[in-house]
Design a protein around this motif. Structure first.
Motif, PDB file in Angstrom:
ATOM      1  N   GLY A 288       0.831  -1.212   0.000  1.00  0.00           N
ATOM      2  CA  GLY A 288       0.000   0.000   0.000  1.00  0.00           C
ATOM      3  C   GLY A 288       0.860   1.255   0.000  1.00  0.00           C
ATOM      4  O   GLY A 288       0.578   2.223  -0.722  1.00  0.00           O
ATOM      5  N   LYS A 289       1.953   1.236   0.784  1.00  0.00           N
ATOM      6  CA  LYS A 289       2.856   2.397   0.823  1.00  0.00           C
ATOM      7  C   LYS A 289       3.565   2.576  -0.508  1.00  0.00           C
ATOM      8  O   LYS A 289       3.730   3.690  -1.002  1.00  0.00           O
ATOM      9  CB  LYS A 289       3.903   2.200   1.931  1.00  0.00           C
ATOM     10  N   ILE A 290       3.994   1.452  -1.080  1.00  0.00           N
ATOM     11  CA  ILE A 290       4.721   1.526  -2.356  1.00  0.00           C
ATOM     12  C   ILE A 290       3.797   2.044  -3.462  1.00  0.00           C
ATOM     13  O   ILE A 290       4.221   2.820  -4.328  1.00  0.00           O
ATOM     14  CB  ILE A 290       5.312   0.145  -2.717  1.00  0.00           C
ATOM     15  N   LEU A 291       2.531   1.642  -3.405  1.00  0.00           N
ATOM     16  CA  LEU A 291       1.581   2.059  -4.450  1.00  0.00           C
ATOM     17  C   LEU A 291       1.413   3.583  -4.507  1.00  0.00           C
ATOM     18  O   LEU A 291       0.997   4.124  -5.526  1.00  0.00           O
ATOM     19  CB  LEU A 291       0.227   1.378  -4.245  1.00  0.00           C
ATOM     20  N   GLN A 292       1.757   4.277  -3.409  1.00  0.00           N
ATOM     21  CA  GLN A 292       1.693   5.743  -3.432  1.00  0.00           C
ATOM     22  C   GLN A 292       2.663   6.326  -4.461  1.00  0.00           C
ATOM     23  O   GLN A 292       2.524   7.459  -4.893  1.00  0.00           O
ATOM     24  CB  GLN A 292       2.036   6.314  -2.058  1.00  0.00           C
ATOM     25  N   TYR A 293       3.694   5.534  -4.808  1.00  0.00           N
ATOM     26  CA  TYR A 293       4.695   6.003  -5.766  1.00  0.00           C
ATOM     27  C   TYR A 293       4.460   5.449  -7.173  1.00  0.00           C
ATOM     28  O   TYR A 293       5.282   5.608  -8.049  1.00  0.00           O
ATOM     29  CB  TYR A 293       6.103   5.616  -5.275  1.00  0.00           C
ATOM     30  N   VAL A 294       3.337   4.752  -7.335  1.00  0.00           N
ATOM     31  CA  VAL A 294       3.018   4.150  -8.630  1.00  0.00           C
ATOM     32  C   VAL A 294       1.900   4.965  -9.274  1.00  0.00           C
ATOM     33  O   VAL A 294       0.729   4.794  -8.953  1.00  0.00           O
ATOM     34  CB  VAL A 294       2.582   2.668  -8.456  1.00  0.00           C
ATOM     35  N   ASP A 295       2.299   5.903 -10.154  1.00  0.00           N
ATOM     36  CA  ASP A 295       1.263   6.665 -10.855  1.00  0.00           C
ATOM     37  C   ASP A 295       0.898   5.939 -12.148  1.00  0.00           C
ATOM     38  O   ASP A 295       1.399   4.842 -12.407  1.00  0.00           O
ATOM     39  CB  ASP A 295       1.723   8.118 -11.115  1.00  0.00           C
TER      40      ASP A 295
END
Ligand SMILES: [Zn+2]
Length: 410
Positions: A288-295
């Motif tokens: 979930g945290k990593i997905l913040q950097y996946v645009d």
């Protein structure tokens, strides 16, 4: 980092009435690879069915997913080296935890890995905790080593978990100047997951020893999550590869087996039956945290080098339970992955990103560990070197016309 500098130059150029450099250059694809050691579909699927892995479920909906064919008798150093070089262990030199009596290291690598090829093509690269990347190698970005990093309390060929300040026998961080920055902003973190307790450490105090060890595993994961978050937010690179190891370690001795499984011991295996599934619940939070950097312009690959299953090789008979596992040491092992037939313990492949198909399950063994590097090189338009054994996974993309040019090196 580099792009920020270019951006500054661009601003100055604009003020001077000159066309900025950045506006002329097509941005490089943004790719993040998350590796999870020993990720096992058999455990993940029931959790998905119960709706317990929200982030994981979202990623599956947004992309393609399936099994990934691994090597025979897979383990992390040899599979990750095959993933990085797209060559088999006997060619790339990393045949296991120990090579010719010594702990596997990057000095032994005989084929050029993905990160080196990308760096030469001016792609910025960030790596953290990837197995068998110690001592770190210079590259166009940063590298923090992972499993097999040597340091305090490490015996040759045996897994250990030194902290950043306890590393010995080589550099764990490139560039070296980054060590102080990481200590200041992330802390003195463990580079790999904790070593498993030995049988005599467990005897008579099973629940206490399991809980103590799982607590340390949680700390390692929290530190890793903080490290990944820091790197993704403060050191954005075109290509980033981050790997977690605790899932595999927990599975080896706390897989939720039943009394009919080989190796069942009620004092151990009735205690924390959720310990292994809990690793994936925890991973879902990290994801979930990593997905913040996946645009919407970012490619995200989630891969595992192999799965892990309860003991199942009847041909090996009694020897199985007493054999020395690659990194089991003296821990009572009830699940493993170094089965001779690697198809018994497939890895996982998931991909999302621009032009990648949505909600598509890949059946059978469409993907192999050798295909990761060629597919990523292709995203950057870099031809596949002739020594690479894999292929570009063209079928995961919506339309051939939306892909970069086909590689010409093979
Ligand atoms: Zn393992």
């Amino acid at each position: 980092m580099l792009c920020d500098k270019k951006f500054l130059i661009g601003v100055v150029a604009l003020l001077m009435g000159v066309t900025p450099v950045c506006s002329q250059t097509k941005p490089r694809p943004h790719v993040i690879v998350i590796g999870v050691n020993g990720m096992e579909w058999d455990i993940i699927r029931p959790l998905l069915l119960r709706g317990e892995l929200h982030n994981f479920a979202e990623v599956l909906q947004r992309g393609v997913y399936g099994k990934m064919r691994t090597l025979s008798a897979p383990n992390c150093p040899k599979v990750y080296s095959s993933i990085a070089t797209s060559t088999p262990p006997e060619e790339n030199g990393i045949t296991g935890f120990v090579v010719a009596g010594k702990t596997a290291s990057t000095d032994m690598l005989k084929r050029e890995p993905l990160w080196s090829i990308l760096s030469k093509d001016a792609v910025t690269v960030g790596m953290a905790n990837v197995p068998a990347t110690f001592p770190v190698m210079p590259l166009n970005g940063y590298m923090i080593s992972g499993m097999l990093t040597r340091g305090k309390g490490c015996e040759d060929g045996i897994l250990c978990s030194p902290k950043l300040s306890e590393v010995k026998g080589g550099e764990a961080v490139y560039p070296p100047s980054m060590v102080a920055e990481l200590e200041k902003n992330v802390g003195d973190f463990w580079i790999d997951c904790s070593r498993m307790p030995a049988a005599d450490e467990l005897k008579g105090k099973e629940a206490e020893a399991i809980d103590h060890w799982l607590q340390q595993v949680s700390q390692v994961r929290a530190q890793q999550a903080k490290l990944f978050d820091y790197l993704l937010s403060h050191h954005r690179t075109d290509f980033t590869m981050l790997v977690q190891s605790c899932e595999d370690r927990v599975g080896h001795w706390l897989y939720p087996i039943q009394p009919y499984n080989a190796g069942y011991d009620s004092t151990l295996h009735r205690v924390r039956v959720d310990a292994f599934p809990d690793q994936y619940r925890a991973f879902d939070q990290v994801l979930g945290k990593i997905l913040q950097y996946v645009d919407r312009n970012t490619y995200l690959f989630i891969i595992s080098d192999h799965g892990i299953k309860p003991l199942r090789e009847f041909e090996e008979g009694r020897r199985l339970y007493h054999s020395v596992h690659d990194h089991g040491g003296n821990t009572p092992i009830i699940a493993k992955h170094d089965f001779e037939d690697g198809d018994d313990v497939p890895g996982i492949f998931i991909a999302i990103g621009p032009s990648i198909k949505r909600d598509v399950r890949l059946m059978g063994f469409t993907v192999s560990v050798f295909d990761i590097a060629p597919t990523i090189l292709n995203l950057y338009g870099i031809p596949q070197p002739t020594q690479m054994k894999g292929r570009v996974l063209s079928e995961i993309f919506e339309a051939p016309s939306s892909q970069p040019a086909e590689p010409s090196g093979k």
